[in-house]
Motif scaffolding. Sequence first.
Motif, short mmCIF file in Angstrom:
data_model
loop_
_atom_site.label_atom_id
_atom_site.label_comp_id
_atom_site.label_asym_id
_atom_site.label_seq_id
_atom_site.Cartn_x
_atom_site.Cartn_y
_atom_site.Cartn_z
N VAL A 30 9.90 36.27 -51.41
CA VAL A 30 9.38 37.46 -50.72
C VAL A 30 9.52 37.30 -49.21
O VAL A 30 9.97 38.22 -48.52
CB VAL A 30 7.91 37.72 -51.12
N VAL A 31 9.16 36.14 -48.71
CA VAL A 31 9.25 35.90 -47.26
C VAL A 31 10.72 35.93 -46.82
O VAL A 31 11.04 36.53 -45.79
CB VAL A 31 8.59 34.55 -46.89
N ALA A 32 11.61 35.33 -47.59
CA ALA A 32 13.03 35.31 -47.22
C ALA A 32 13.62 36.71 -47.20
O ALA A 32 14.35 37.07 -46.27
CB ALA A 32 13.80 34.42 -48.20
N VAL A 33 13.31 37.51 -48.22
CA VAL A 33 13.84 38.88 -48.26
C VAL A 33 13.27 39.69 -47.10
O VAL A 33 14.00 40.46 -46.46
CB VAL A 33 13.52 39.54 -49.62
N HIS A 34 12.01 39.51 -46.80
CA HIS A 34 11.40 40.24 -45.68
C HIS A 34 12.10 39.87 -44.37
O HIS A 34 12.43 40.76 -43.57
CB HIS A 34 9.91 39.94 -45.59
N LEU A 35 12.35 38.59 -44.15
CA LEU A 35 13.02 38.17 -42.92
C LEU A 35 14.45 38.70 -42.84
O LEU A 35 14.91 39.10 -41.77
CB LEU A 35 13.01 36.64 -42.81
N LEU A 36 15.16 38.73 -43.97
CA LEU A 36 16.51 39.29 -43.98
C LEU A 36 16.49 40.78 -43.65
O LEU A 36 17.34 41.28 -42.91
CB LEU A 36 17.17 39.05 -45.33
N GLY A 63 17.29 44.98 -36.95
CA GLY A 63 17.33 44.75 -35.52
C GLY A 63 16.18 43.93 -34.97
O GLY A 63 15.95 43.92 -33.78
N GLY A 64 15.44 43.26 -35.83
CA GLY A 64 14.40 42.36 -35.35
C GLY A 64 13.04 42.97 -35.13
O GLY A 64 12.15 42.32 -34.60
#
Length: 54
Positions: free
Chosen positions: A39-45, A51-52
């Motif tokens: 979940v954290v990885a997908v959210h960061l991607l 655009g951050g």
Amino acid sequence: MNLITFWFLALLGLAVEVLGLVIGRQDVHYAGALATAGVVAVHLLLVRRDGGTE
């Protein structure tokens, strides 16, 4: 992914981790840990793609 969805899924993964510890099942604990990390990885991607900004 909006923040409500992110926090819901992250807390659900943490709840599964804790449940695995309480009932003494390491496989359930690890599944919760992997789900939370996913979940954290997908959210960061998704944040990086947009655009951050959240």
